[in-house]
Design a protein around this motif. Structure first.
Motif, mmCIF file in Angstrom:
data_model
loop_
_atom_site.group_PDB
_atom_site.id
_atom_site.type_symbol
_atom_site.label_atom_id
_atom_site.label_comp_id
_atom_site.label_asym_id
_atom_site.label_seq_id
_atom_site.Cartn_x
_atom_site.Cartn_y
_atom_site.Cartn_z
ATOM 1 N N ALA A 235 0.827 -1.202 0.000
ATOM 2 C CA ALA A 235 0.000 0.000 0.000
ATOM 3 C C ALA A 235 0.863 1.253 0.000
ATOM 4 O O ALA A 235 1.813 1.351 0.786
ATOM 5 N N PRO A 236 0.480 2.209 -0.888
ATOM 6 C CA PRO A 236 -0.551 2.053 -1.908
ATOM 7 C C PRO A 236 0.020 1.444 -3.184
ATOM 8 O O PRO A 236 1.214 1.569 -3.464
ATOM 9 N N VAL A 237 -0.848 0.817 -3.958
ATOM 10 C CA VAL A 237 -0.466 0.364 -5.294
ATOM 11 C C VAL A 237 -0.685 1.533 -6.252
ATOM 12 O O VAL A 237 -1.786 2.073 -6.342
ATOM 13 N N ILE A 238 0.375 1.938 -6.943
ATOM 14 C CA ILE A 238 0.327 3.077 -7.866
ATOM 15 C C ILE A 238 0.567 2.547 -9.271
ATOM 16 O O ILE A 238 1.670 2.090 -9.592
ATOM 17 N N PRO A 239 -0.449 2.562 -10.122
ATOM 18 C CA PRO A 239 -0.281 2.010 -11.475
ATOM 19 C C PRO A 239 0.888 2.647 -12.212
ATOM 20 O O PRO A 239 1.089 3.858 -12.165
ATOM 21 N N ALA A 240 1.670 1.816 -12.885
ATOM 22 C CA ALA A 240 2.810 2.219 -13.704
ATOM 23 C C ALA A 240 3.963 2.777 -12.887
ATOM 24 O O ALA A 240 4.929 3.286 -13.452
ATOM 25 N N LEU A 241 3.885 2.678 -11.568
ATOM 26 C CA LEU A 241 4.986 3.159 -10.732
ATOM 27 C C LEU A 241 5.516 2.046 -9.834
ATOM 28 O O LEU A 241 6.723 1.784 -9.821
ATOM 29 N N ASN A 242 4.638 1.378 -9.089
ATOM 30 C CA ASN A 242 5.114 0.289 -8.227
ATOM 31 C C ASN A 242 4.292 -0.981 -8.367
ATOM 32 O O ASN A 242 4.549 -1.955 -7.663
ATOM 33 N N ASP A 243 3.296 -0.997 -9.249
ATOM 34 C CA ASP A 243 2.435 -2.177 -9.344
ATOM 35 C C ASP A 243 3.191 -3.406 -9.849
ATOM 36 O O ASP A 243 2.788 -4.542 -9.577
ATOM 37 N N HIS A 244 4.292 -3.202 -10.561
ATOM 38 C CA HIS A 244 5.085 -4.345 -11.027
ATOM 39 C C HIS A 244 5.712 -5.113 -9.875
ATOM 40 O O HIS A 244 6.138 -6.261 -10.051
ATOM 41 N N ASP A 245 5.746 -4.509 -8.684
ATOM 42 C CA ASP A 245 6.399 -5.125 -7.524
ATOM 43 C C ASP A 245 5.445 -5.982 -6.684
ATOM 44 O O ASP A 245 5.886 -6.583 -5.692
ATOM 45 N N ILE A 246 4.172 -6.026 -7.026
ATOM 46 C CA ILE A 246 3.190 -6.705 -6.169
ATOM 47 C C ILE A 246 3.630 -8.133 -5.848
ATOM 48 O O ILE A 246 3.714 -8.537 -4.679
ATOM 49 N N GLU A 247 3.878 -8.936 -6.884
ATOM 50 C CA GLU A 247 4.208 -10.345 -6.669
ATOM 51 C C GLU A 247 5.530 -10.504 -5.927
ATOM 52 O O GLU A 247 5.667 -11.378 -5.056
ATOM 53 N N ASN A 248 6.505 -9.664 -6.254
ATOM 54 C CA ASN A 248 7.810 -9.761 -5.582
ATOM 55 C C ASN A 248 7.705 -9.437 -4.098
ATOM 56 O O ASN A 248 8.319 -10.100 -3.256
ATOM 57 N N ILE A 249 6.934 -8.415 -3.769
ATOM 58 C CA ILE A 249 6.742 -8.058 -2.358
ATOM 59 C C ILE A 249 6.080 -9.211 -1.612
ATOM 60 O O ILE A 249 6.507 -9.592 -0.512
ATOM 61 N N LEU A 250 5.044 -9.782 -2.201
ATOM 62 C CA LEU A 250 4.334 -10.879 -1.545
ATOM 63 C C LEU A 250 5.244 -12.092 -1.356
ATOM 64 O O LEU A 250 5.217 -12.745 -0.304
ATOM 65 N N GLU A 251 6.056 -12.399 -2.350
ATOM 66 C CA GLU A 251 6.968 -13.541 -2.226
ATOM 67 C C GLU A 251 7.993 -13.322 -1.121
ATOM 68 O O GLU A 251 8.248 -14.219 -0.305
ATOM 69 N N ARG A 252 8.563 -12.128 -1.071
ATOM 70 C CA ARG A 252 9.568 -11.819 -0.047
ATOM 71 C C ARG A 252 8.934 -11.802 1.349
ATOM 72 O O ARG A 252 9.537 -12.273 2.327
ATOM 73 N N ALA A 253 7.732 -11.261 1.448
ATOM 74 C CA ALA A 253 7.060 -11.200 2.749
ATOM 75 C C ALA A 253 6.681 -12.595 3.238
ATOM 76 O O ALA A 253 6.809 -12.909 4.425
ATOM 77 N N ARG A 254 6.233 -13.425 2.319
ATOM 78 C CA ARG A 254 5.866 -14.798 2.696
ATOM 79 C C ARG A 254 7.090 -15.566 3.178
ATOM 80 O O ARG A 254 7.041 -16.290 4.178
#
Length: 359
Positions: A235-254
């Motif tokens: 949070a927040p997800v910002i289109p075309a700025l950080n949305d490409h990181d969603i999956e990577n963040i979730l993988e690292r957090a898990r």
């Protein structure tokens, strides 16, 4: 060159907002004017100032249908982390201050918060429900090291065995593991660490005084290792700025031990929309128009859509794509599989004032 281009549009080192516009409730608007001296003397560095606030009440209540809590505590007003996108920025206008640089440099510490909390929990009609800490400004922002308001609040809640949730971008939460770990064993606490991006350069510009992304993930790991249930907020997800990181963040957090995940689409209420546009023009000029086009596409053609039910997720193709990506990644990684309930039955009302209990 006028002062508008020096004081209003020059990023201050270590600060998120580019400018300091007048509050929306102010009767007068002030425009800077260059008299020729600033160029010779230089612009003095912005310093953080803290005003002590003696609050009359500390528990805030809300009935918003799209927020998963109905009572919260904010130990501070304003936030030194300086996240340019922060939806809490407009609240500084109620103090006659700017949502821009004032929000991250002119702070208020509620130093009597623990005292007021003890009195409010002791009221005969008080009903125990989880308290949310960090719902507006970060309870572990840098000034907490000195003022320890959050620490004092946790001591009261621990003593009373009152359930709570915490959201933070700071690794300072590790300081309080001596309180949080025993509370977790009694099902009294959930912690959530917000991770916006894994890109250090972007994080430094977006949220200049928050912990680095890797340090936040380390905090997730240490919380999980201590037995504190911990989740990650993208949070927040910002289109075309950080949305490409969603999956990577979730993988690292898990991998770090998080077992719950959530996200919020960028919100731009009131003054925040102009502050964010300024930030884009200064830091991401080549992407600014594209970012705002996608944001508006997810907000019904506007910069912000405040309607309950859609303000957190947005609408339209871009919002749906982000939501679907997030859901698929969560299923793949095993997030949100177990429902964790906080225990409200253990609560014991404190003794108000200096009088001790009879037995």
């Amino acid at each position: 060159m006028d002062t508008g281009s020096t004081s209003r549009n020059r990023p201050a080192k270590g600060r998120g907002a580019v400018s300091n516009p007048d509050g929306r409730f102010e009767r007068l608007n002030r425009d800077p004017y260059d008299d020729g001296w600033a160029a010779e003397e230089g612009i003095p560095p912005l310093r953080t100032t803290v005003r002590i606030e003696q609050c009359r009440t500390i528990i805030a209540h809300n009935d918003s249908p799209d927020i998963p809590f109905d009572q919260s505590i904010n130990p501070y007003r304003g936030c030194e982390h300086g996240c340019v996108y922060c939806y809490a920025r407009p609240s500084h206008a109620y103090a006659g201050l700017s949502a821009g640089l004032d929000f991250e440099t002119k702070l208020f510490a509620k130093t009597n918060a623990a005292e007021r909390l003890r009195a409010e929990l002791a009221r005969p009609g008080y009903i125990c429900r989880p308290l949310a800490l960090g719902s507006n400004t970060d309870p572990y922002q840098p000034i907490e090291r000195r003022y320890r308001v959050m620490r004092q609040i946790l001591e009261v809640l621990s003593e009373c065995e009152h359930p709570l949730t915490i959201v933070t971008k700071s690794a300072l939460i590790e300081r309080d593991l001596d309180l949080l770990a025993p509370m977790a064993r009694k099902h009294l606490v959930h912690a959530f660490v917000s991770v916006t991006t894994l890109d250090r350069s972007l994080a430094r510009r977006l949220e200049p005084r928050a912990a680095a992304p890797a340090r936040r993930l380390e905090a997730v790991q240490r919380l999980a290792a201590a037995g504190v249930p911990v989740g990650v907020m993208v949070a927040p997800v910002i289109p075309a700025l950080n949305d490409h990181d969603i999956e990577n963040i979730l993988e690292r957090a898990r991998a770090a031990g998080a077992d719950w995940a959530g996200y919020v689409l960028l919100r731009l209420p009131h003054e925040v929309k102009d502050l964010f546009r300024e930030w884009l023009a200064r830091h991401e000029p080549l992407r600014a128009e594209h970012v705002m086009s996608l944001v508006q596409g997810a907000r019904g053609g506007r910069d912000n859509d405040p309607r309950f039910g859609v303000r957190m997720r947005g609408t339209g193709a871009v919002a749906d794509l982000i939501g679907n990506r997030f859901a698929v990644a969560c299923r793949r990684l095993g997030f949100n599989e177990e429902e964790r309930e906080l225990d409200c039955t253990r609560f014991r009302a404190p003794v108000a004032g200096p009088q001790l209990a009879l037995f």
